[in-house]
Design an enzyme around this catalytic site. Structure first.
Site, PDB file in Angstrom:
ATOM      1  CG  HIS A 111      -1.818   1.094   1.408  1.00 28.41           C
ATOM      2  ND1 HIS A 111      -1.764   1.967   2.469  1.00 28.41           N
ATOM      3  CD2 HIS A 111      -2.841   1.511   0.623  1.00 28.41           C
ATOM      4  CE1 HIS A 111      -2.730   2.850   2.341  1.00 28.41           C
ATOM      5  NE2 HIS A 111      -3.393   2.598   1.228  1.00 28.41           N
ATOM      6  NE  ARG A 112      -1.448   5.812   1.497  1.00 33.58           N
ATOM      7  CZ  ARG A 112      -1.845   6.565   2.495  1.00 33.58           C
ATOM      8  NH1 ARG A 112      -0.978   7.335   3.115  1.00 33.58           N
ATOM      9  NH2 ARG A 112      -3.109   6.579   2.890  1.00 33.58           N
ATOM     10  CD  GLU A 136      -3.292   2.312  -2.874  1.00 37.47           C
ATOM     11  OE1 GLU A 136      -4.306   3.002  -2.960  1.00 37.47           O
ATOM     12  OE2 GLU A 136      -2.238   2.735  -2.325  1.00 37.47           O
ATOM     13  CG  ASP A 138      -3.029   6.962  -3.262  1.00 33.65           C
ATOM     14  OD1 ASP A 138      -4.161   6.494  -3.139  1.00 33.65           O
ATOM     15  OD2 ASP A 138      -2.069   6.649  -2.509  1.00 33.65           O
ATOM     16  CG  HIS A 195      -2.695   9.370   0.231  1.00 33.73           C
ATOM     17  ND1 HIS A 195      -3.364  10.224   1.093  1.00 33.73           N
ATOM     18  CD2 HIS A 195      -3.490   8.278   0.113  1.00 33.73           C
ATOM     19  CE1 HIS A 195      -4.489   9.662   1.488  1.00 33.73           C
ATOM     20  NE2 HIS A 195      -4.595   8.482   0.903  1.00 33.73           N
ATOM     21  CD  GLU A 255      -7.656   5.838  -3.626  1.00 31.22           C
ATOM     22  OE1 GLU A 255      -6.854   5.267  -2.852  1.00 31.22           O
ATOM     23  OE2 GLU A 255      -8.484   6.684  -3.249  1.00 31.22           O
ATOM     24  CE  LYS A 281      -6.160   8.868  -2.423  1.00 36.65           C
ATOM     25  NZ  LYS A 281      -7.106   8.330  -1.449  1.00 36.65           N
ATOM     26  CG  ASP A 335       0.492   1.097   5.455  1.00 35.42           C
ATOM     27  OD1 ASP A 335       0.111   1.248   4.284  1.00 35.42           O
ATOM     28  OD2 ASP A 335      -0.036   1.687   6.436  1.00 35.42           O
TER      29      ASP A 335
HETATM   30  O1  G3P Z   1      -6.833   1.666  -2.111  1.00 38.26           O
HETATM   31  C1  G3P Z   1      -6.936   1.406  -0.755  1.00 38.26           C
HETATM   32  C2  G3P Z   1      -6.580   2.587   0.100  1.00 38.26           C
HETATM   33  O2  G3P Z   1      -5.416   3.149  -0.413  1.00 38.26           O
HETATM   34  C3  G3P Z   1      -7.649   3.656   0.152  1.00 38.26           C
HETATM   35  O3  G3P Z   1      -7.402   4.624   1.130  1.00 38.26           O
HETATM   36  O4  G3P Z   1      -6.676   6.807   1.961  1.00 38.26           O
HETATM   37  O5  G3P Z   1      -5.034   4.961   1.824  1.00 38.26           O
HETATM   38  O6  G3P Z   1      -5.864   6.078  -0.246  1.00 38.26           O
HETATM   39  P1  G3P Z   1      -6.191   5.649   1.163  1.00 38.26           P
HETATM   40 CA    CA Z   2      -4.970   4.804  -1.941  1.00 30.82          CA
END
Ligand code: G3P
Ligand code: CA
Length: 238
Positions: free
Chosen positions: A6-7, A33, A35, A48, A108, A110, A227
């Site tokens: 995640h990121r 993942e 953004d 993000h 994602e 945004k 993470d």
């Molecule tokens: O894609 C899952 C998650 O990344 C969504 O929330 O705020 O971390 O972008 P956020």
């Molecule tokens: Ca995200």
């Protein structure tokens, strides 16, 4: 199960940077993942927040910086300030990183706070240019963005949500998504079963606690955004 870093490996490295994504892959993640936003000069950039200030030394909205200006910003994390792989990447740089790898990339969009003109078309066109449609999931909290993606491509989509949705499987099917992406707090065994019964895959965010990682594995969740991709990999392989 897809282990989405995640990121990137964002617990250890500056989030949404090339370094963090590379480290995510090294730690055994088979998914990433990121953004995406748009700069003042309409470039697709990976960060993000709408604002640069939490993660970089600078002030203001991403949409008010040109790509050149964004690239000059240094990471707020002291240890990585001069690391060349810790600047704001373009989406193109990330696609270059994964194009020849066995990695599923969740992008994602945004678009839930700022409306970036043409972002869905730009992202879809770039993916088509790289011919990597089968390696991508496009997700968004803004379900209008998902509808737009569906109109112009058959790239797989993920419906993000963090508040309960009534009859969620019906809602997701009407939207035409292949994946639902619920906040972990909304998930129970029943939801996972209901989604699977309706041919929907389930990717859950953000799962950082090993207890919940094990719960996801036991319930045959399709993917987890974490993470801590190294920890999840350890749990999955032991
Ligand atoms: O894609 C899952 C998650 O990344 C969504 O929330 O705020 O971390 O972008 P956020
Ligand atoms: Ca995200």
């Amino acid at each position: 199960m897809i282990n989405f870093a995640h990121r990137g490996a964002s617990n250890d490295y500056p989030e949404n940077t090339i370094l963090s994504l590379k480290e995510g892959i090294k730690s055994g993640a088979n998914g990433l993942e990121i953004d995406v936003h748009k700069s003042k000069d309409n470039k697709l950039v990976v960060i993000h927040d709408e604002d640069v200030e939490r993660t970089f030394i600078g002030r203001g909205l991403v949409k008010d910086f040109t790509l050149k200006e964004l690239k000059e910003l240094k990471s707020r994390k002291k240890l990585f300030r001069d690391n060349k792989e810790c600047h704001i990447p373009t989406l193109e740089e990330v696609l270059d990183l994964i194009k020849d790898k066995d990695i599923l990339l969740n992008i994602e969009l945004k678009t839930d706070v700022i409306r970036y003109e043409g972002i869905e078309e730009d992202v879809v066109n770039l993916i088509k240019k790289y011919k990597i449609q089968d390696k991508i999931i496009l997700s968004s909290f803004n379900h209008e963005s998902i509808k737009k993606v569906k109109l112009i491509s058959n790239i797989k989509t993920g419906m993000l949500y963090e508040k309960p949705i009534e009859n969620v499987a019906e809602y997701a099917k009407a939207l035409g998504v292949e994946y639902i992406h619920p906040d972990l707090r909304l998930v129970n065994e029943e939801l996972i079963k209901e989604a699977h019964k309706n041919n929907l895959k389930v990717n859950i965010f953000t799962v950082n606690n090993p207890i919940y990682m094990r719960m996801c594995i036991a319930n045959k969740v399709d993917g987890v955004f974490t993470d801590y991709p190294e920890l999840l990999n350890e749990i999955l392989t032991k």
